[in-house]
Design a protein around this motif. Structure first.
Motif, PDB file in Angstrom:
ATOM      1  N   VAL A 155      21.384 -30.815 -79.785  1.00 34.94           N
ATOM      2  CA  VAL A 155      21.614 -30.649 -78.343  1.00 34.94           C
ATOM      3  C   VAL A 155      20.818 -31.687 -77.557  1.00 34.94           C
ATOM      4  CG1 VAL A 155      21.251 -29.089 -76.383  1.00 34.94           C
ATOM      5  CG2 VAL A 155      22.232 -28.222 -78.490  1.00 34.94           C
ATOM      6  N   SER A 156      19.588 -31.928 -77.956  1.00 33.41           N
ATOM      7  CA  SER A 156      18.768 -32.939 -77.277  1.00 33.41           C
ATOM      8  C   SER A 156      19.408 -34.320 -77.382  1.00 33.41           C
ATOM      9  CB  SER A 156      17.364 -32.978 -77.883  1.00 33.41           C
ATOM     10  OG  SER A 156      16.694 -31.773 -77.673  1.00 33.41           O
ATOM     11  N   ALA A 157      19.881 -34.673 -78.557  1.00 35.03           N
ATOM     12  CA  ALA A 157      20.514 -35.979 -78.748  1.00 35.03           C
ATOM     13  C   ALA A 157      21.803 -36.095 -77.938  1.00 35.03           C
ATOM     14  CB  ALA A 157      20.801 -36.214 -80.231  1.00 35.03           C
ATOM     15  N   GLU A 158      22.612 -35.035 -77.937  1.00 31.00           N
ATOM     16  CA  GLU A 158      23.837 -35.048 -77.140  1.00 31.00           C
ATOM     17  C   GLU A 158      23.529 -35.198 -75.654  1.00 31.00           C
ATOM     18  OE1 GLU A 158      27.339 -34.713 -77.876  1.00 31.00           O
ATOM     19  OE2 GLU A 158      26.538 -35.474 -79.752  1.00 31.00           O
ATOM     20  N   THR A 159      22.469 -34.553 -75.201  1.00 34.92           N
ATOM     21  CA  THR A 159      22.061 -34.652 -73.796  1.00 34.92           C
ATOM     22  C   THR A 159      21.657 -36.077 -73.454  1.00 34.92           C
ATOM     23  OG1 THR A 159      21.336 -32.354 -73.797  1.00 34.92           O
ATOM     24  CG2 THR A 159      20.467 -33.769 -72.055  1.00 34.92           C
ATOM     25  N   VAL A 160      20.856 -36.688 -74.308  1.00 33.31           N
ATOM     26  CA  VAL A 160      20.425 -38.068 -74.071  1.00 33.31           C
ATOM     27  C   VAL A 160      21.636 -39.002 -74.038  1.00 33.31           C
ATOM     28  CG1 VAL A 160      19.129 -40.016 -75.030  1.00 33.31           C
ATOM     29  CG2 VAL A 160      18.115 -37.731 -75.011  1.00 33.31           C
ATOM     30  N   LEU A 161      22.544 -38.845 -74.985  1.00 30.20           N
ATOM     31  CA  LEU A 161      23.730 -39.705 -75.021  1.00 30.20           C
ATOM     32  C   LEU A 161      24.587 -39.541 -73.769  1.00 30.20           C
ATOM     33  CD1 LEU A 161      24.737 -39.335 -78.762  1.00 30.20           C
ATOM     34  CD2 LEU A 161      23.913 -41.411 -77.629  1.00 30.20           C
ATOM     35  N   ARG A 162      24.778 -38.317 -73.326  1.00 33.66           N
ATOM     36  CA  ARG A 162      25.590 -38.077 -72.122  1.00 33.66           C
ATOM     37  C   ARG A 162      24.909 -38.599 -70.867  1.00 33.66           C
ATOM     38  NH1 ARG A 162      29.293 -32.895 -72.957  1.00 33.66           N
ATOM     39  NH2 ARG A 162      29.464 -33.052 -75.210  1.00 33.66           N
ATOM     40  N   MET A 163      23.604 -38.419 -70.785  1.00 34.54           N
ATOM     41  CA  MET A 163      22.877 -38.884 -69.604  1.00 34.54           C
ATOM     42  C   MET A 163      22.830 -40.411 -69.538  1.00 34.54           C
ATOM     43  SD  MET A 163      22.322 -36.224 -67.918  1.00 34.54           S
ATOM     44  CE  MET A 163      21.269 -36.818 -66.624  1.00 34.54           C
ATOM     45  N   ARG A 164      22.854 -41.056 -70.682  1.00 31.41           N
ATOM     46  CA  ARG A 164      22.875 -42.518 -70.697  1.00 31.41           C
ATOM     47  C   ARG A 164      24.200 -43.078 -70.185  1.00 31.41           C
ATOM     48  NH1 ARG A 164      19.672 -44.895 -75.948  1.00 31.41           N
ATOM     49  NH2 ARG A 164      17.589 -44.341 -75.180  1.00 31.41           N
ATOM     50  N   GLN A 165      25.239 -42.272 -70.186  1.00 34.02           N
ATOM     51  CA  GLN A 165      26.544 -42.725 -69.701  1.00 34.02           C
ATOM     52  C   GLN A 165      26.698 -42.580 -68.199  1.00 34.02           C
ATOM     53  OE1 GLN A 165      29.403 -40.531 -71.986  1.00 34.02           O
ATOM     54  NE2 GLN A 165      29.041 -41.709 -73.836  1.00 34.02           N
ATOM     55  N   THR A 166      25.789 -41.877 -67.557  1.00 28.88           N
ATOM     56  CA  THR A 166      25.885 -41.697 -66.114  1.00 28.88           C
ATOM     57  C   THR A 166      25.001 -42.714 -65.401  1.00 28.88           C
ATOM     58  OG1 THR A 166      24.106 -40.060 -66.098  1.00 28.88           O
ATOM     59  CG2 THR A 166      26.337 -39.227 -66.349  1.00 28.88           C
ATOM     60  N   THR A 167      25.239 -42.863 -64.120  1.00 31.77           N
ATOM     61  CA  THR A 167      24.467 -43.823 -63.336  1.00 31.77           C
ATOM     62  C   THR A 167      23.507 -43.093 -62.404  1.00 31.77           C
ATOM     63  OG1 THR A 167      26.178 -43.866 -61.633  1.00 31.77           O
ATOM     64  CG2 THR A 167      26.338 -45.515 -63.389  1.00 31.77           C
ATOM     65  N   GLY A 168      22.596 -43.826 -61.867  1.00 34.71           N
ATOM     66  CA  GLY A 168      21.639 -43.266 -60.918  1.00 34.71           C
ATOM     67  C   GLY A 168      20.223 -43.345 -61.433  1.00 34.71           C
ATOM     68  N   GLU A 169      19.302 -43.272 -60.505  1.00 38.68           N
ATOM     69  CA  GLU A 169      17.910 -43.422 -60.903  1.00 38.68           C
ATOM     70  C   GLU A 169      17.357 -42.191 -61.613  1.00 38.68           C
ATOM     71  OE1 GLU A 169      14.964 -42.548 -57.305  1.00 38.68           O
ATOM     72  OE2 GLU A 169      16.469 -44.063 -56.796  1.00 38.68           O
ATOM     73  N   ARG A 170      17.943 -41.032 -61.395  1.00 36.23           N
ATOM     74  CA  ARG A 170      17.472 -39.820 -62.075  1.00 36.23           C
ATOM     75  C   ARG A 170      17.742 -39.855 -63.567  1.00 36.23           C
ATOM     76  NH1 ARG A 170      18.704 -34.646 -58.194  1.00 36.23           N
ATOM     77  NH2 ARG A 170      17.624 -35.463 -56.378  1.00 36.23           N
ATOM     78  N   THR A 171      18.729 -40.596 -63.976  1.00 39.38           N
ATOM     79  CA  THR A 171      19.048 -40.665 -65.396  1.00 39.38           C
ATOM     80  C   THR A 171      18.327 -41.822 -66.087  1.00 39.38           C
ATOM     81  OG1 THR A 171      21.019 -42.009 -64.984  1.00 39.38           O
ATOM     82  CG2 THR A 171      21.305 -39.608 -65.052  1.00 39.38           C
TER      83      THR A 171
END
Length: 113
Positions: free
Chosen positions: A69-85
Motif C-alpha cells: 500500500v505504501s509503494a502504491e501510494t508513492v507511485l500514485r502521488m508521483r503521477q500528480t502535480t503540485g507542491e504537496r506531492t
C-alpha cells in the motif's frame, strides 16, 4: 485424557493457518486491481490473466500488504502535480519503499512471465 493428547495437534494446525493468513493478507480487491492493471498493460488474454494472477501472488509472498500500500501510494502521488506531492518524489524513505516493491515485482516477473 484424550483431549489433552490432541491439544498439540490442534495448536500446530492453528499455527499453520495463522502462517497462511499472514502470507495471504492482501484483500481480494487489491489483488484484482493489480490483475486488471497488469492485463491492461500486457494484453487481455487468458494466458496473461494467469501470469498477472501469479505475479500478485508472488508479490504477496515477498512484500507485506502494508508495504505494498505504501509503494502504491508513492507511485500514485508521483503521477500528480503540485507542491504537496513533492515529498513523494524525493528522499531516501520514498526510494526505499519503491525499491522493495520493485524488487518484489521483478521477482514476480521472472517467476511468472
Amino acid at each position: 485424557m484424550k483431549p489433552v493428547l490432541l491439544l498439540p495437534f490442534a495448536l500446530a494446525a492453528f499455527a499453520g493457518m495463522a502462517g497462511a493468513q499472514a502470507v495471504n493478507d492482501y484483500p481480494t480487491n487489491a489483488r484484482a486491481d493489480y490483475v486488471f492493471v497488469c492485463m491492461a498493460t500486457n494484453g487481455q488474454t487468458r494466458d496473461v490473466l494467469d501470469k498477472c494472477s501469479c505475479a500478485i501472488d508472488q508479490i504477496a509472498t515477498v512484500l507485506p500488504y502494508d508495504d505494498y500500500v505504501s509503494a502504491e501510494t508513492v507511485l500514485r502521488m508521483r503521477q500528480t502535480t503540485g507542491e504537496r506531492t513533492g515529498m513523494f518524489r524525493q528522499g531516501a524513505m520514498m526510494t526505499d519503499i519503491l525499491s522493495h516493491y520493485r524488487r518484489a515485482e521483478a521477482e514476480a516477473e521472472i517467476l511468472c512471465f
